[in-house]
Design a protein around this motif. Structure first.
Motif, PDB file in Angstrom:
ATOM      1  N   ARG A  49       1.073  -0.954   0.124  1.00  0.00           N
ATOM      2  CA  ARG A  49       0.064   0.138  -0.058  1.00  0.00           C
ATOM      3  C   ARG A  49       0.901   1.297  -0.089  1.00  0.00           C
ATOM      4  NH1 ARG A  49      -3.200  -0.961   5.332  1.00  0.00           N
ATOM      5  NH2 ARG A  49      -1.813   0.868   5.506  1.00  0.00           N
ATOM      6  N   PRO A  50       0.382   2.201  -0.807  1.00  0.00           N
ATOM      7  CA  PRO A  50       1.424   3.351  -0.669  1.00  0.00           C
ATOM      8  C   PRO A  50       1.282   4.178   0.457  1.00  0.00           C
ATOM      9  CG  PRO A  50      -0.369   3.647  -2.199  1.00  0.00           C
ATOM     10  CD  PRO A  50      -0.508   2.307  -1.757  1.00  0.00           C
ATOM     11  N   VAL A  51       2.489   4.816   1.005  1.00  0.00           N
ATOM     12  CA  VAL A  51       2.473   5.617   2.165  1.00  0.00           C
ATOM     13  C   VAL A  51       2.644   7.046   1.964  1.00  0.00           C
ATOM     14  CG1 VAL A  51       3.800   6.002   4.300  1.00  0.00           C
ATOM     15  CG2 VAL A  51       3.367   3.676   3.485  1.00  0.00           C
ATOM     16  N   ASP A  52       1.861   8.164   2.346  1.00  0.00           N
ATOM     17  CA  ASP A  52       2.183   9.302   2.250  1.00  0.00           C
ATOM     18  C   ASP A  52       3.143  10.136   2.879  1.00  0.00           C
ATOM     19  OD1 ASP A  52       1.834  12.053   1.630  1.00  0.00           O
ATOM     20  OD2 ASP A  52      -0.158  12.463   2.309  1.00  0.00           O
ATOM     21  N   TYR A  53       4.230  10.565   2.405  1.00  0.00           N
ATOM     22  CA  TYR A  53       5.229  11.158   3.123  1.00  0.00           C
ATOM     23  C   TYR A  53       5.395  12.718   2.935  1.00  0.00           C
ATOM     24  CZ  TYR A  53       8.171  10.291  -0.773  1.00  0.00           C
ATOM     25  OH  TYR A  53       8.687  10.191  -2.268  1.00  0.00           O
ATOM     26  N   ASP A  54       4.330  13.048   2.244  1.00  0.00           N
ATOM     27  CA  ASP A  54       4.527  14.519   1.912  1.00  0.00           C
ATOM     28  C   ASP A  54       5.485  15.100   0.743  1.00  0.00           C
ATOM     29  OD1 ASP A  54       2.127  15.042   3.400  1.00  0.00           O
ATOM     30  OD2 ASP A  54       3.471  15.623   5.023  1.00  0.00           O
ATOM     31  N   ASP A  55       5.870  13.855  -0.042  1.00  0.00           N
ATOM     32  CA  ASP A  55       6.903  14.131  -0.827  1.00  0.00           C
ATOM     33  C   ASP A  55       8.203  14.855  -0.387  1.00  0.00           C
ATOM     34  OD1 ASP A  55       5.481  12.940  -3.319  1.00  0.00           O
ATOM     35  OD2 ASP A  55       4.214  14.866  -3.257  1.00  0.00           O
ATOM     36  N   ASP A  56       8.520  14.617   0.605  1.00  0.00           N
ATOM     37  CA  ASP A  56       9.836  15.284   1.231  1.00  0.00           C
ATOM     38  C   ASP A  56      10.823  13.922   1.350  1.00  0.00           C
ATOM     39  OD1 ASP A  56      11.778  16.061   2.757  1.00  0.00           O
ATOM     40  OD2 ASP A  56      10.717  16.693   4.407  1.00  0.00           O
ATOM     41  N   THR A  57      11.532  14.140   0.013  1.00  0.00           N
ATOM     42  CA  THR A  57      12.411  12.911  -0.411  1.00  0.00           C
ATOM     43  C   THR A  57      13.743  12.971   0.365  1.00  0.00           C
ATOM     44  OG1 THR A  57      13.209  14.306  -2.199  1.00  0.00           O
ATOM     45  CG2 THR A  57      11.707  12.623  -2.682  1.00  0.00           C
ATOM     46  N   GLU A  58      13.975  14.207   0.767  1.00  0.00           N
ATOM     47  CA  GLU A  58      15.095  14.146   1.806  1.00  0.00           C
ATOM     48  C   GLU A  58      14.875  13.712   3.065  1.00  0.00           C
ATOM     49  OE1 GLU A  58      18.143  17.894   3.886  1.00  0.00           O
ATOM     50  OE2 GLU A  58      16.492  18.407   2.351  1.00  0.00           O
ATOM     51  N   ALA A  59      13.738  13.886   3.631  1.00  0.00           N
ATOM     52  CA  ALA A  59      13.553  13.083   4.948  1.00  0.00           C
ATOM     53  C   ALA A  59      13.292  11.676   4.911  1.00  0.00           C
ATOM     54  CB  ALA A  59      12.070  13.793   5.594  1.00  0.00           C
ATOM     55  N   LEU A  60      12.674  11.240   3.854  1.00  0.00           N
ATOM     56  CA  LEU A  60      12.641   9.713   3.376  1.00  0.00           C
ATOM     57  C   LEU A  60      14.136   9.279   3.483  1.00  0.00           C
ATOM     58  CD1 LEU A  60      11.008   7.447   2.482  1.00  0.00           C
ATOM     59  CD2 LEU A  60      11.328   8.252   0.109  1.00  0.00           C
ATOM     60  N   GLN A  61      14.996   9.855   2.606  1.00  0.00           N
ATOM     61  CA  GLN A  61      16.219   9.282   2.541  1.00  0.00           C
ATOM     62  C   GLN A  61      16.954   9.583   3.912  1.00  0.00           C
ATOM     63  OE1 GLN A  61      17.729   7.878  -0.117  1.00  0.00           O
ATOM     64  NE2 GLN A  61      15.616   8.103  -0.881  1.00  0.00           N
ATOM     65  N   GLN A  62      16.680  10.475   4.825  1.00  0.00           N
ATOM     66  CA  GLN A  62      17.471  10.572   6.188  1.00  0.00           C
ATOM     67  C   GLN A  62      16.921   9.352   6.996  1.00  0.00           C
ATOM     68  OE1 GLN A  62      16.366  14.340   7.089  1.00  0.00           O
ATOM     69  NE2 GLN A  62      18.274  15.356   6.417  1.00  0.00           N
ATOM     70  N   ASN A  63      15.721   9.108   6.838  1.00  0.00           N
ATOM     71  CA  ASN A  63      15.070   7.935   7.694  1.00  0.00           C
ATOM     72  C   ASN A  63      15.501   6.546   7.253  1.00  0.00           C
ATOM     73  OD1 ASN A  63      13.239   9.129  10.013  1.00  0.00           O
ATOM     74  ND2 ASN A  63      12.911  10.545   8.284  1.00  0.00           N
ATOM     75  N   VAL A  93       4.765  -7.312  26.311  1.00  0.00           N
ATOM     76  CA  VAL A  93       5.046  -6.401  25.132  1.00  0.00           C
ATOM     77  C   VAL A  93       3.752  -6.510  24.427  1.00  0.00           C
ATOM     78  CG1 VAL A  93       6.834  -6.339  23.410  1.00  0.00           C
ATOM     79  CG2 VAL A  93       7.456  -6.925  25.738  1.00  0.00           C
ATOM     80  N   GLN A  94       3.611  -5.327  24.054  1.00  0.00           N
ATOM     81  CA  GLN A  94       2.338  -5.104  23.185  1.00  0.00           C
ATOM     82  C   GLN A  94       2.799  -4.837  21.456  1.00  0.00           C
ATOM     83  OE1 GLN A  94      -0.837  -5.474  24.055  1.00  0.00           O
ATOM     84  NE2 GLN A  94       0.371  -6.368  25.871  1.00  0.00           N
ATOM     85  N   SER A  95       3.769  -4.166  21.537  1.00  0.00           N
ATOM     86  CA  SER A  95       4.379  -3.718  20.317  1.00  0.00           C
ATOM     87  C   SER A  95       5.793  -3.304  20.133  1.00  0.00           C
ATOM     88  CB  SER A  95       3.442  -2.816  19.716  1.00  0.00           C
ATOM     89  OG  SER A  95       3.695  -1.431  20.209  1.00  0.00           O
ATOM     90  N   VAL A  96       6.560  -3.507  19.178  1.00  0.00           N
ATOM     91  CA  VAL A  96       7.896  -3.227  18.830  1.00  0.00           C
ATOM     92  C   VAL A  96       7.915  -2.066  17.372  1.00  0.00           C
ATOM     93  CG1 VAL A  96      10.207  -3.688  18.478  1.00  0.00           C
ATOM     94  CG2 VAL A  96       8.834  -5.026  19.902  1.00  0.00           C
ATOM     95  N   SER A  97       8.562  -1.114  17.594  1.00  0.00           N
ATOM     96  CA  SER A  97       8.528  -0.217  16.556  1.00  0.00           C
ATOM     97  C   SER A  97      10.032   0.097  16.302  1.00  0.00           C
ATOM     98  CB  SER A  97       7.950   1.145  16.818  1.00  0.00           C
ATOM     99  OG  SER A  97       8.072   2.049  15.621  1.00  0.00           O
ATOM    100  N   ILE A  98      10.423   0.020  15.202  1.00  0.00           N
ATOM    101  CA  ILE A  98      11.939  -0.055  14.955  1.00  0.00           C
ATOM    102  C   ILE A  98      11.983   1.167  13.784  1.00  0.00           C
ATOM    103  CG2 ILE A  98      14.273  -1.161  14.248  1.00  0.00           C
ATOM    104  CD1 ILE A  98      12.640  -3.810  15.015  1.00  0.00           C
ATOM    105  N   LYS A  99      12.851   2.311  14.253  1.00  0.00           N
ATOM    106  CA  LYS A  99      13.027   3.514  13.187  1.00  0.00           C
ATOM    107  C   LYS A  99      14.206   4.140  13.795  1.00  0.00           C
ATOM    108  CE  LYS A  99       9.247   5.754  15.701  1.00  0.00           C
ATOM    109  NZ  LYS A  99       8.178   6.366  15.581  1.00  0.00           N
ATOM    110  N   ARG A 100      14.383   5.228  12.890  1.00  0.00           N
ATOM    111  CA  ARG A 100      15.644   6.055  13.468  1.00  0.00           C
ATOM    112  C   ARG A 100      14.966   6.978  14.367  1.00  0.00           C
ATOM    113  NH1 ARG A 100      20.440   5.713  10.913  1.00  0.00           N
ATOM    114  NH2 ARG A 100      20.200   4.657   8.639  1.00  0.00           N
ATOM    115  N   ASN A 101      15.817   7.404  15.377  1.00  0.00           N
ATOM    116  CA  ASN A 101      15.708   8.395  16.208  1.00  0.00           C
ATOM    117  C   ASN A 101      15.668   9.823  16.128  1.00  0.00           C
ATOM    118  OD1 ASN A 101      14.735   8.602  19.175  1.00  0.00           O
ATOM    119  ND2 ASN A 101      16.815   9.036  19.776  1.00  0.00           N
ATOM    120  N   LEU A 102      15.282  10.063  14.669  1.00  0.00           N
ATOM    121  CA  LEU A 102      15.126  11.533  14.496  1.00  0.00           C
ATOM    122  C   LEU A 102      14.076  12.199  15.138  1.00  0.00           C
ATOM    123  CD1 LEU A 102      15.990  10.895  10.434  1.00  0.00           C
ATOM    124  CD2 LEU A 102      17.647  11.716  12.232  1.00  0.00           C
ATOM    125  N   PRO A 103      14.274  13.608  15.339  1.00  0.00           N
ATOM    126  CA  PRO A 103      15.232  14.603  15.018  1.00  0.00           C
ATOM    127  C   PRO A 103      16.393  14.434  16.058  1.00  0.00           C
ATOM    128  CG  PRO A 103      13.488  15.688  16.001  1.00  0.00           C
ATOM    129  CD  PRO A 103      12.882  14.436  15.936  1.00  0.00           C
TER     130      PRO A 103
END
Length: 135
Positions: A49-63, A93-103
């Motif tokens: 399914r497509p995910v909307d990230y507001d076309d912020d390709t710089e933020a996408l690449q950073q994450n 444990v109910q859930s685990v989310s793995i992602k960059r810790n930005l900002p």
């Protein structure tokens, strides 16, 4: 999911693990500015399914990070350590989310949610599975 995503290793923005599903948000290697989500539920990988990230390709690449940056053994270690570290009585444990810790920083972090009937805490762990913080 990696087979459906078409990349090895997948470049992901976030992985979420719950008792009933594994969800991955990753870029399409054939269209690196497109973010898609795949879910694995009941033994089946669903359609992307497509995910909307507001076309912020710089933020996408950073994450982005490679799915292989977080070994499954580290995820298991972090989950096993989460309930004792949280000190939540009768917690699970109910859930685990793995992602960059930005900002705050560029580290990939596991955010593990531990809940009981009377309390909840979030346990954070690094990519080796070591608990780094409880909030």
């Amino acid at each position: 999911i990696s087979e459906k995503g078409g990349a090895n290793p997948m470049q992901v923005v976030e992985m979420t693990i719950s008792p009933s599903a594994l969800t991955v948000q990753a870029v399409d290697p054939n269209a690196p500015t497109e973010l898609n989500q795949w879910s694995y539920t009941a033994g089946t990988v669903g359609p992307s399914r497509p995910v909307d990230y507001d076309d912020d390709t710089e933020a996408l690449q950073q994450n982005l990070f490679a799915i292989t940056d977080v070994p499954t053994s580290a995820i298991a270690t972090a989950i096993e350590a989460a309930v004792p570290a949280s000190e939540v009585k009768d917690g699970t444990v109910q859930s685990v989310s793995i992602k960059r810790n930005l900002p705050f920083d560029e580290n990939v972090i596991m955010f593990i949610n531990v809940d009981s009937d009377r309390s909840s805490k979030q346990v954070r762990a690094d990519t080796t599975g070591q608990v780094t913080q409880v909030v």
